[in-house]
Design an enzyme around this catalytic site. Structure first.
Site, mmCIF file in Angstrom:
data_model
loop_
_atom_site.group_PDB
_atom_site.id
_atom_site.type_symbol
_atom_site.label_atom_id
_atom_site.label_comp_id
_atom_site.label_asym_id
_atom_site.label_seq_id
_atom_site.Cartn_x
_atom_site.Cartn_y
_atom_site.Cartn_z
ATOM 1 N N LYS A 144 4.185 4.772 5.444
ATOM 2 C CA LYS A 144 3.488 3.491 5.379
ATOM 3 C C LYS A 144 3.258 2.888 6.762
ATOM 4 O O LYS A 144 2.828 1.746 6.876
ATOM 5 C CB LYS A 144 4.262 2.547 4.469
ATOM 6 N N CYS A 166 1.152 13.287 -25.537
ATOM 7 C CA CYS A 166 1.827 13.461 -26.831
ATOM 8 C C CYS A 166 1.618 12.286 -27.781
ATOM 9 O O CYS A 166 1.996 12.372 -28.948
ATOM 10 C CB CYS A 166 3.319 13.691 -26.615
ATOM 11 N N PRO A 175 0.837 -1.210 0.000
ATOM 12 C CA PRO A 175 0.000 0.000 0.000
ATOM 13 C C PRO A 175 0.867 1.253 0.000
ATOM 14 O O PRO A 175 1.949 1.265 0.579
ATOM 15 C CB PRO A 175 -0.802 -0.108 1.298
ATOM 16 N N GLU A 176 0.392 2.289 -0.671
ATOM 17 C CA GLU A 176 1.123 3.548 -0.667
ATOM 18 C C GLU A 176 0.576 4.422 0.459
ATOM 19 O O GLU A 176 -0.389 4.066 1.137
ATOM 20 C CB GLU A 176 0.991 4.227 -2.029
ATOM 21 N N CYS A 229 7.138 8.373 -20.320
ATOM 22 C CA CYS A 229 7.013 8.736 -21.733
ATOM 23 C C CYS A 229 8.339 9.336 -22.190
ATOM 24 O O CYS A 229 8.771 10.356 -21.647
ATOM 25 C CB CYS A 229 5.901 9.771 -21.929
ATOM 26 N N CYS A 288 7.807 13.171 -23.398
ATOM 27 C CA CYS A 288 7.448 14.154 -22.361
ATOM 28 C C CYS A 288 8.487 14.219 -21.244
ATOM 29 O O CYS A 288 8.536 15.190 -20.496
ATOM 30 C CB CYS A 288 6.093 13.810 -21.749
ATOM 31 N N CYS A 290 0.908 7.873 -24.974
ATOM 32 C CA CYS A 290 0.959 8.900 -23.935
ATOM 33 C C CYS A 290 -0.288 9.772 -24.035
ATOM 34 O O CYS A 290 -0.717 10.147 -25.121
ATOM 35 C CB CYS A 290 2.210 9.752 -24.127
HETATM 36 ZN ZN LIG Z 1 4.277 12.009 -23.828
#
Ligand SMILES: [Zn+2]
Length: 285
Positions: A55, A252, A2-3, A271, A274, A249
């Protein structure tokens, strides 16, 4: 695992069931917890506060003790009404805290420690509140200084260091890099102070957006609130890059890449258009 947003929501739910109420029952399969309870009985004490720190989940008792738990991969806290059927077998029960209205059950919680105020303050594993990205006490400037101290490590690795900034897990790691336009394989040394501040601000913004009262259980960084109630079966639907290898993406149209990163070989998505490397080099995905 878990985050931080998941633990934050768990702490909020446990707080609503436990805080201000007198404890009527306490059980645990962990001898260190029951021994603490033998010495300073929890029955009759109040739960004063429940908080998440990264956490870790901390339950503070009026007698001065604090129960600190870490879920790792397996653990979870459930809240039941008296007499309600548990959703996990009794054999998975590790900790039970009861009051007249609720029963909080920690199932398969792998790490559980009782602390005094002193041992908590001295503990090096449990982050301090000001290191928790979701805490009101979060100190962004100090987090930036800690981040920049890891100059020779890659950004994607350092974002997971809970002693730099507590709460960011593997999903948020990729998402934070995307929204800031940073390549996760770029070293921290290549960051300007402004970019370091930007990473930390983005982490705080994305995690905070996922602990609003109407946030669902799945992480959302893309698409806004309307999408939260739908697409539950496909977590990638509500994210910019995580889990989207080979898909276009959202900004883009370039195909999203995936690669294992760091000593623990954690999966990273990005990406290439980006999030270019500052020196123009290409990272294979
Ligand atoms: Zn991108």
């Amino acid at each position: 695992m878990p985050e931080g947003d998941t633990i934050f929501r768990t702490a909020r739910a446990l707080g609503r069931a436990l805080v201000g109420r007198s404890i009527t029952g306490f059980r645990s399969t962990y001898p260190l917890l029951t021994r603490f309870d033998d010495d300073t009985p929890l029955i009759g004490q109040l739960v004063e506060r429940v908080e998440s720190r990264g956490k870790w989940l901390l339950i503070h008792f009026s007698g001065g003790g604090t129960l600190a738990t870490h879920m790792l991969m397996s653990g979870s806290w459930h809240i039941y009404r008296p007499g309600e059927r548990w959703q996990q077998p009794r054999a998975n029960m590790r900790i039970v805290i009861e009051n007249s209205e609720y029963i909080a059950v920690g199932f398969r919680v792998p790490v559980a420690e009782m602390h005094t105020a002193l041992s908590l303050a001295r503990n090096r594993k449990i982050p301090r509140s000001e290191m928790d990205v979701l805490s009101e006490a979060f100190d962004a400037d100090a987090a930036a200084r800690r981040l920049l101290a890891h100059g020779d490590e890659e950004i994607g690795d350092v974002l997971l260091h809970q002693e730099v900034m507590a709460g960011v897990g593997n999903v948020f790691k990729s998402e934070v890099c995307f929204v800031t336009g940073m390549n996760p394989f770029c070293t921290v040394a290549a960051l300007t102070a402004e970019q370091a501040d930007g990473l930390i601000a983005a982490a705080r913004r994305l995690l905070t957006a996922n602990v609003l009262e109407d946030s669902g259980d799945s992480i959302v960084t893309y698409g806004g609130r309307k999408r939260r109630t739908t697409h539950e079966s496909d977590p990638g639907e509500s994210l910019w890059v995580y889990g989207r290898k080979g898909e276009p993406c959202r900004r883009c149209g370039e195909l999203i890449r995936r690669r294992l990163q760091g000593p623990d070989a954690r999966v990273t998505f990005w990406c290439p258009r980006c999030q270019p490397m500052p020196d123009g080099s290409e990272i294979d995905g």
